[in-house]
Design an enzyme around this catalytic site. Structure first.
Site, PDB file in Angstrom:
ATOM      1  N   GLY A  60       2.396 -43.389   1.176  1.00 61.31           N
ATOM      2  CA  GLY A  60       1.440 -43.131   2.252  1.00 61.31           C
ATOM      3  C   GLY A  60       1.071 -44.331   3.082  1.00 61.31           C
ATOM      4  O   GLY A  60       0.188 -44.245   3.942  1.00 61.31           O
TER       5      GLY A  60
ATOM      6  N   GLU B 264       5.437 -45.476  -4.035  1.00 60.14           N
ATOM      7  CA  GLU B 264       6.445 -44.582  -3.470  1.00 60.14           C
ATOM      8  C   GLU B 264       6.446 -44.590  -1.944  1.00 60.14           C
ATOM      9  O   GLU B 264       6.154 -43.575  -1.326  1.00 60.14           O
ATOM     10  CB  GLU B 264       6.179 -43.155  -3.968  1.00 60.14           C
ATOM     11  CG  GLU B 264       6.119 -43.054  -5.474  1.00 60.14           C
ATOM     12  CD  GLU B 264       5.680 -41.686  -5.968  1.00 60.14           C
ATOM     13  OE1 GLU B 264       6.171 -41.269  -7.017  1.00 60.14           O
ATOM     14  OE2 GLU B 264       4.839 -41.036  -5.308  1.00 60.14           O
ATOM     15  N   PRO B 265       6.770 -45.716  -1.338  1.00 63.49           N
ATOM     16  CA  PRO B 265       6.780 -45.735   0.130  1.00 63.49           C
ATOM     17  C   PRO B 265       8.001 -44.992   0.677  1.00 63.49           C
ATOM     18  O   PRO B 265       9.110 -45.193   0.197  1.00 63.49           O
ATOM     19  CB  PRO B 265       6.883 -47.231   0.446  1.00 63.49           C
ATOM     20  CG  PRO B 265       7.611 -47.818  -0.730  1.00 63.49           C
ATOM     21  CD  PRO B 265       7.172 -47.009  -1.933  1.00 63.49           C
ATOM     22  N   GLY B 266       7.759 -44.143   1.654  1.00 58.80           N
ATOM     23  CA  GLY B 266       8.865 -43.493   2.356  1.00 58.80           C
ATOM     24  C   GLY B 266       8.847 -43.989   3.795  1.00 58.80           C
ATOM     25  O   GLY B 266       9.674 -44.805   4.212  1.00 58.80           O
TER      26      GLY B 266
ATOM     27  N   TYR C  48       1.319 -32.686  13.811  1.00 54.26           N
ATOM     28  CA  TYR C  48       0.164 -33.505  13.392  1.00 54.26           C
ATOM     29  C   TYR C  48      -0.522 -34.194  14.542  1.00 54.26           C
ATOM     30  O   TYR C  48      -1.308 -35.116  14.303  1.00 54.26           O
ATOM     31  CB  TYR C  48       0.585 -34.654  12.476  1.00 54.26           C
ATOM     32  CG  TYR C  48       1.558 -34.397  11.391  1.00 54.26           C
ATOM     33  CD1 TYR C  48       1.264 -33.523  10.365  1.00 54.26           C
ATOM     34  CD2 TYR C  48       2.761 -35.081  11.357  1.00 54.26           C
ATOM     35  CE1 TYR C  48       2.169 -33.338   9.330  1.00 54.26           C
ATOM     36  CE2 TYR C  48       3.662 -34.894  10.329  1.00 54.26           C
ATOM     37  CZ  TYR C  48       3.351 -34.019   9.314  1.00 54.26           C
ATOM     38  OH  TYR C  48       4.233 -33.846   8.286  1.00 54.26           O
TER      39      TYR C  48
ATOM     40  N   CYS D 277      11.427 -23.801  24.173  1.00 53.04           N
ATOM     41  CA  CYS D 277      10.600 -22.767  24.796  1.00 53.04           C
ATOM     42  C   CYS D 277       9.222 -22.694  24.129  1.00 53.04           C
ATOM     43  O   CYS D 277       8.891 -21.713  23.472  1.00 53.04           O
ATOM     44  CB  CYS D 277      11.310 -21.434  24.690  1.00 53.04           C
ATOM     45  SG  CYS D 277      12.930 -21.509  25.428  1.00 53.04           S
ATOM     46  N   GLU D 278       8.459 -23.755  24.275  1.00 49.22           N
ATOM     47  CA  GLU D 278       7.138 -23.900  23.653  1.00 49.22           C
ATOM     48  C   GLU D 278       6.390 -24.885  24.509  1.00 49.22           C
ATOM     49  O   GLU D 278       6.915 -25.978  24.765  1.00 49.22           O
ATOM     50  CB  GLU D 278       7.303 -24.631  22.316  1.00 49.22           C
ATOM     51  CG  GLU D 278       7.397 -23.879  21.031  1.00 49.22           C
ATOM     52  CD  GLU D 278       6.293 -22.937  20.721  1.00 49.22           C
ATOM     53  OE1 GLU D 278       5.116 -23.296  20.936  1.00 49.22           O
ATOM     54  OE2 GLU D 278       6.592 -21.832  20.292  1.00 49.22           O
TER      55      GLU D 278
HETATM   56  C1  LIG Z   1       5.273 -37.865   0.764  1.00 49.61           C
HETATM   57  C2  LIG Z   1       5.089 -38.573  -0.503  1.00 49.61           C
HETATM   58  C3  LIG Z   1       5.354 -39.937  -0.593  1.00 49.61           C
HETATM   59  C4  LIG Z   1       5.764 -40.765   0.589  1.00 49.61           C
HETATM   60  O1  LIG Z   1       4.829 -40.785   1.599  1.00 49.61           O
HETATM   61  P1  LIG Z   1       5.003 -41.819   2.819  1.00 49.61           P
HETATM   62  O2  LIG Z   1       3.873 -41.499   3.710  1.00 49.61           O
HETATM   63  O3  LIG Z   1       6.335 -41.497   3.440  1.00 49.61           O
HETATM   64  O4  LIG Z   1       4.983 -43.178   2.237  1.00 49.61           O
HETATM   65  C5  LIG Z   1       5.227 -40.548  -1.820  1.00 49.61           C
HETATM   66  N1  LIG Z   1       4.862 -39.855  -2.918  1.00 49.61           N
HETATM   67  C6  LIG Z   1       4.600 -38.525  -2.868  1.00 49.61           C
HETATM   68  C7  LIG Z   1       4.219 -37.824  -4.096  1.00 49.61           C
HETATM   69  C8  LIG Z   1       4.707 -37.851  -1.666  1.00 49.61           C
HETATM   70  O5  LIG Z   1       4.426 -36.542  -1.629  1.00 49.61           O
END
Ligand SMILES: *Cc1c(COP(=O)(O)O)cnc(C)c1O
Length: 463
Positions: free
Chosen positions: A278, A320-322, A364, A391-392
């Site tokens: 997050g 858990e960075p995405g 969002y 088309c939105e």
């Molecule tokens: C979505 C999610 C992430 C990654 O979130 P980011 O905002 O991309 O860092 C990590 N852990 C869990 C459990 C998630 O659902």
């Protein structure tokens, strides 16, 4: 930043709601390095280049719309996260942000672990050679078939999300003659988004098991009695696009409290805590994300302090960075089509993609930046809304931005920071062909996810 700070001003500034739109603080030709990937620059002719390749050449070779992913930047961010957290912690890349086999190979090479939350993500990870023990399996409704595959493959952990799942995973593991390492995902009563966090109960949602009312403690009690499970830790994930560490502070404190309760009741100290992902990135110049080493230090300090005061050994931390890894590494390149000035309002700039390749603005209200990248321009800025071809009327890519007023059909514009949750959330709405992802590095560009074709559409439509 006030509107009046810019002498040229937006064309119709006088009719816009006060304080709502900021005039560009800087020259539109200057790229804010905060929102662009690391190897992006403008060349001598003013065209944007990434990995040493000019966008016009990329557009010619790969078409538009397309995502261009800066591989060197991706790898550098992986290393920054793993260096920051060091050998006593684990970094799991959240695959849902964007996953492909090339990405899995980069992660494997850079020493990261991987979160998956579906059978499809698990297949991609295993196919590209991510060792199963470095994979964590998430989700609030994993199917029996998915759990069986994950257990059979030997994933390093399954993150349990409900009372039913505790029993389900235990049963499957036992049937397969194994003991599955698991964490329990708890909801800590904190919700964090962007610059704020709300430390009120946020139990009214589908993920996790609430700490409140002793539910998480009860889940732990059950998990500890089941032979098929090896409970190794507690997991919490509090939100997305977070800048303020205060939410993590509260969450870590509550998770450590639970660890202390578990020790008191069962005499076991669980060895792991996962604080989720997050972490925020810069979508616009107004965003100021933290560096991985600051985040690692802040989280490490909080957990160490809380454990000391609870008399616990400090558990192994994972994160858990995405978005924070892949988000900043890609931009979407579009070709400008119809330009429609709405007198007294703003100019609508239509591009050859839209909500099918970036749903975040519609979903969002996300904010993005945009720049003219095929050339520079000294024309005065105009207030624009960049919209797609769907088309939105909510098909908006960039809600409010400034582009040069000599913008013309055929110009290339790019939206930075689209590496996360854009291709992975792309759709075929209006039978759009989902764009390719092209990895660029050291003067070479290669397709890692190809563009969909009309044959792909027809192949699924079996008549
Ligand atoms: C979505 C999610 C992430 C990654 O979130 P980011 O905002 O991309 O860092 C990590 N852990 C869990 C459990 C998630 O659902």
């Amino acid at each position: 930043m006030s509107r009046s700070a810019h002498p040229a001003g937006p064309r119709h500034a006088d009719v816009l709601p006060e304080g709502h739109y900021s005039a560009p603080a800087t020259d539109l030709n200057v790229l804010d390095e905060k929102v662009w990937s690391r190897t992006v620059t403008r060349d001598a002719d003013g065209a944007l280049t990434v990995g040493g390749i000019e966008v016009a050449r990329l557009a010619q070779e790969f078409g538009t719309p397309a995502y261009f992913l800066d591989e060197a930047d991706f790898r550098a961010r992986c290393r920054a996260w793993s260096d920051a957290f060091g050998a006593d912690a684990d970094v799991f890349y959240a695959g849902k942000a964007f996953l492909s086999r090339a990405v899995v190979r980069w992660l494997t090479e850079e020493g990261l672990n991987l979160d998956v939350c579906s059978g499809g993500e698990l297949t991609t990870a295993l196919d590209a050679g991510m060792p199963a023990e470095r994979i964590a399996f998430h989700g609030n409704n994993k199917t029996v078939a998915e759990i069986e595959r994950a257990v059979e493959a030997g994933v390093g952990r399954i993150v349990l999300d409900s009372f039913q799942e505790i029993v389900r995973v235990a049963h499957i593991a036992q049937r397969l003659g194994t003991r599955q390492r698991v964490q329990i995902r708890v909801t800590v009563g904190v919700e964090a988004h962007t610059h704020e966090f709300i430390a009120t109960a946020h139990e009214d949602q589908k993920f996790g098991i609430a700490l409140a009312g002793g539910q998480a403690a009860e889940a732990v009690r059950r998990a500890l009695t089941l032979d098929g499970l090896e409970l190794v830790g507690i997991h919490s994930h509090i939100g997305s696009q977070i800048f303020d560490m205060a939410g993590f502070e509260v969450s870590a404190r509550r998770v450590v409290q639970l660890l202390a309760e578990i020790r008191d009741e069962h005499g076991v100290e669980l060895p792991e805590i996962d604080l989720g992902g997050g972490l925020g990135i810069a979508y616009t110049s107004d965003d100021d994300p933290r560096e991985p080493h600051e985040i690692a230090k802040a989280l490490g300090d909080i957990v160490t302090r809380e454990c000391e005061s609870a008399g616990l050994r400090t558990p192994r931390i994972s994160v858990e960075p995405g978005r924070a890894i892949v988000g900043p590494t890609a931009f979407t390149l579009y070709e400008v089509g119809t330009i429609k000035p709405l007198e007294g309002l703003r100019t609508y700039v239509s591009v050859d993609g839209g909500m099918s390749d970036n749903i975040r603005t519609a979903l969002y209200d996300a904010e993005y930046s945009v720049a003219l990248v095929s050339r520079t321009s000294d024309a005065e800025p105009m207030l624009v809304r960049v919209v797609g071809k769907h088309c939105e009327s909510g098909d908006i890519v960039v809600k409010d931005a400034f582009l040069p007023s000599d913008l013309a059909p055929g110009d290339l514009i790019a939206v930075p920071a689209t590496g996360a949750y854009c291709r992975s959330m792309a759709s075929n709405y209006n039978h759009a062909l989902r764009p390719p992802v092209v990895a660029v590095r050291d003067g070479e560009a290669r397709v890692i996810v190809r563009r969909e074709t009309e044959e792909d559409l027809l192949r699924l439509d079996v008549g």
